[in-house]
Design a protein around this motif. Sequence first.
Motif, PDB file in Angstrom:
ATOM      1  N   PHE A  31      -4.196 -13.452  45.132  1.00 48.87           N
ATOM      2  CA  PHE A  31      -4.536 -13.972  43.952  1.00 48.87           C
ATOM      3  C   PHE A  31      -4.088 -13.568  42.482  1.00 48.87           C
ATOM      4  N   LYS A  32      -3.669 -14.351  41.771  1.00 46.51           N
ATOM      5  CA  LYS A  32      -3.593 -14.054  40.454  1.00 46.51           C
ATOM      6  C   LYS A  32      -4.673 -14.464  39.482  1.00 46.51           C
ATOM      7  N   ILE A  33      -5.165 -13.258  38.676  1.00 45.56           N
ATOM      8  CA  ILE A  33      -6.370 -13.456  37.989  1.00 45.56           C
ATOM      9  C   ILE A  33      -5.809 -14.026  36.554  1.00 45.56           C
ATOM     10  N   VAL A  34      -6.608 -15.299  36.653  1.00 40.78           N
ATOM     11  CA  VAL A  34      -6.055 -16.432  35.394  1.00 40.78           C
ATOM     12  C   VAL A  34      -7.148 -16.245  34.650  1.00 40.78           C
ATOM     13  N   GLY A  35      -8.279 -15.671  34.871  1.00 39.54           N
ATOM     14  CA  GLY A  35      -9.398 -16.006  33.948  1.00 39.54           C
ATOM     15  C   GLY A  35     -10.228 -14.649  34.055  1.00 39.54           C
ATOM     16  N   LEU A  36     -10.962 -13.908  33.147  1.00 33.20           N
ATOM     17  CA  LEU A  36     -11.924 -12.809  33.643  1.00 33.20           C
ATOM     18  C   LEU A  36     -12.613 -12.467  32.481  1.00 33.20           C
ATOM     19  N   LYS A  37     -13.856 -12.485  32.582  1.00 26.59           N
ATOM     20  CA  LYS A  37     -14.789 -12.038  31.522  1.00 26.59           C
ATOM     21  C   LYS A  37     -16.381 -11.598  32.209  1.00 26.59           C
ATOM     22  N   LYS A  38     -16.919 -10.603  31.465  1.00 22.26           N
ATOM     23  CA  LYS A  38     -18.140 -10.143  31.820  1.00 22.26           C
ATOM     24  C   LYS A  38     -19.054 -10.591  30.905  1.00 22.26           C
ATOM     25  N   ILE A  39     -20.164 -11.189  31.258  1.00 25.08           N
ATOM     26  CA  ILE A  39     -21.272 -11.897  30.492  1.00 25.08           C
ATOM     27  C   ILE A  39     -22.542 -11.729  31.323  1.00 25.08           C
ATOM     28  N   SER A  40     -23.533 -12.246  30.447  1.00 21.17           N
ATOM     29  CA  SER A  40     -24.854 -12.480  31.072  1.00 21.17           C
ATOM     30  C   SER A  40     -25.314 -13.893  30.796  1.00 21.17           C
ATOM     31  N   ILE A  41     -25.829 -14.381  31.716  1.00 24.87           N
ATOM     32  CA  ILE A  41     -26.349 -15.781  31.585  1.00 24.87           C
ATOM     33  C   ILE A  41     -27.783 -16.196  31.643  1.00 24.87           C
ATOM     34  N   SER A  42     -28.206 -17.118  30.971  1.00 20.03           N
ATOM     35  CA  SER A  42     -29.863 -16.974  31.095  1.00 20.03           C
ATOM     36  C   SER A  42     -30.340 -17.888  32.326  1.00 20.03           C
ATOM     37  N   LYS A  43     -31.529 -18.059  32.607  1.00 18.93           N
ATOM     38  CA  LYS A  43     -31.986 -18.795  33.699  1.00 18.93           C
ATOM     39  C   LYS A  43     -31.719 -20.168  33.753  1.00 18.93           C
ATOM     40  N   GLY A  69     -28.653  -9.967  35.529  1.00 18.94           N
ATOM     41  CA  GLY A  69     -27.895  -8.909  34.861  1.00 18.94           C
ATOM     42  C   GLY A  69     -26.547  -9.370  34.569  1.00 18.94           C
ATOM     43  N   SER A  70     -25.454  -8.609  34.150  1.00 17.12           N
ATOM     44  CA  SER A  70     -24.167  -8.918  34.043  1.00 17.12           C
ATOM     45  C   SER A  70     -23.401  -9.501  35.079  1.00 17.12           C
ATOM     46  N   ILE A  71     -22.506 -10.656  34.974  1.00 19.03           N
ATOM     47  CA  ILE A  71     -21.715 -11.116  35.912  1.00 19.03           C
ATOM     48  C   ILE A  71     -20.238 -11.077  35.521  1.00 19.03           C
ATOM     49  N   VAL A  72     -19.548 -11.289  36.270  1.00 20.19           N
ATOM     50  CA  VAL A  72     -18.165 -11.496  35.946  1.00 20.19           C
ATOM     51  C   VAL A  72     -17.342 -12.464  36.547  1.00 20.19           C
ATOM     52  N   PRO A  73     -17.254 -13.653  35.614  1.00 18.69           N
ATOM     53  CA  PRO A  73     -16.573 -15.051  36.296  1.00 18.69           C
ATOM     54  C   PRO A  73     -15.064 -14.670  36.243  1.00 18.69           C
ATOM     55  N   LEU A  74     -14.438 -15.432  37.118  1.00 20.37           N
ATOM     56  CA  LEU A  74     -13.102 -15.452  37.340  1.00 20.37           C
ATOM     57  C   LEU A  74     -12.474 -16.726  37.584  1.00 20.37           C
ATOM     58  N   VAL A  75     -11.368 -16.958  37.250  1.00 20.19           N
ATOM     59  CA  VAL A  75     -10.486 -18.053  37.783  1.00 20.19           C
ATOM     60  C   VAL A  75      -9.234 -17.475  38.432  1.00 20.19           C
ATOM     61  N   LEU A  76      -9.104 -17.843  39.630  1.00 18.82           N
ATOM     62  CA  LEU A  76      -8.038 -17.203  40.393  1.00 18.82           C
ATOM     63  C   LEU A  76      -6.942 -18.438  40.889  1.00 18.82           C
ATOM     64  N   GLU A  77      -5.905 -17.988  41.090  1.00 10.36           N
ATOM     65  CA  GLU A  77      -4.683 -18.764  41.541  1.00 10.36           C
ATOM     66  C   GLU A  77      -3.894 -18.364  42.623  1.00 10.36           C
ATOM     67  N   LYS A  78      -3.651 -19.030  43.496  1.00 13.92           N
ATOM     68  CA  LYS A  78      -2.532 -18.965  44.638  1.00 13.92           C
ATOM     69  C   LYS A  78      -2.336 -20.212  45.474  1.00 13.92           C
ATOM     70  N   ASP A  79      -1.457 -20.242  46.479  1.00 13.72           N
ATOM     71  CA  ASP A  79      -1.409 -21.461  47.250  1.00 13.72           C
ATOM     72  C   ASP A  79      -2.878 -21.314  48.264  1.00 13.72           C
ATOM     73  N   ASN A  80      -3.423 -22.569  48.230  1.00 15.36           N
ATOM     74  CA  ASN A  80      -4.717 -22.610  49.139  1.00 15.36           C
ATOM     75  C   ASN A  80      -5.795 -21.811  48.477  1.00 15.36           C
ATOM     76  N   ALA A  81      -6.078 -21.629  47.381  1.00 15.97           N
ATOM     77  CA  ALA A  81      -6.868 -20.571  46.775  1.00 15.97           C
ATOM     78  C   ALA A  81      -8.464 -20.785  47.100  1.00 15.97           C
ATOM     79  N   ILE A  82      -8.753 -22.130  47.184  1.00 14.83           N
ATOM     80  CA  ILE A  82     -10.113 -22.336  47.494  1.00 14.83           C
ATOM     81  C   ILE A  82     -10.391 -21.784  48.717  1.00 14.83           C
ATOM     82  N   ALA A  83      -9.714 -22.280  49.842  1.00 18.96           N
ATOM     83  CA  ALA A  83     -10.099 -21.965  51.179  1.00 18.96           C
ATOM     84  C   ALA A  83      -9.714 -20.583  51.597  1.00 18.96           C
ATOM     85  N   ASP A  84      -8.656 -19.948  50.938  1.00 20.81           N
ATOM     86  CA  ASP A  84      -8.467 -18.495  51.131  1.00 20.81           C
ATOM     87  C   ASP A  84      -9.721 -17.713  50.534  1.00 20.81           C
ATOM     88  N   LEU A  85     -10.159 -17.848  49.311  1.00 22.59           N
ATOM     89  CA  LEU A  85     -11.025 -17.107  48.835  1.00 22.59           C
ATOM     90  C   LEU A  85     -12.374 -17.084  49.593  1.00 22.59           C
TER      91      LEU A  85
END
Length: 138
Positions: A31-43, A69-85
């Motif tokens: 997978f290529k990491i296309v987006g990445l950040k560390k954040i926390s979100i409210s309920k 607590g903190s989470i790391v949202p990611l956008v990932l890219e590759k052939d067939n990314a959804i099923a392969d992840l």
Amino acid sequence: MSERTFSIIKPDAVRKGYTAAILAEIEKAGFKIVGLKKISISKVQAEGFYAVHSARPFFDSLTTFMSSGSIVPLVLEKDNAIADLRKLMGATNPANAEEGTIRKKFAGSIEENAIHGSDAPETAAFEIGYFFAGYELA
Ligand code: RTP
Ligand code: MG
């Protein structure tokens, strides 16, 4: 065909110091990491993200956990990314996850299961847009 999916390294895995190890598994799998950040979100923000599960008995507990607590949202890219992840993540309950999967290696329970992955093109599009602006993806 190249495809994008959305993932989150969940609060349990970030807390335990597994962020880099999980990112390494993801890159190793192509997978290529296309987006990445560390954040926390409210309920409330977690409730918006998991709105499809609002009728489920675990909704309150899940959204409390995801805002714990903190989470790391990611956008990932590759052939067939959804099923392969989804394959790389393993079953929702780590007790049922196959050897070598991220949940087998890093998840603690059916709820605190280390990683999220979109389950279809429509949900991937919604989830990417929920957490990332276009300019954050490259
Ligand atoms: P995800 O959406 O996070 O990628 O996980 P999934 O598709 O494998 O599982 P899903 O059925 O969509 O459930 C979303 C998340 O809710 C928590 N969960 N808790 N206590 C329970 O029975 C239960 N079932 C699900 C997990 O954190 C699951 O990943
Ligand atoms: Mg799901």
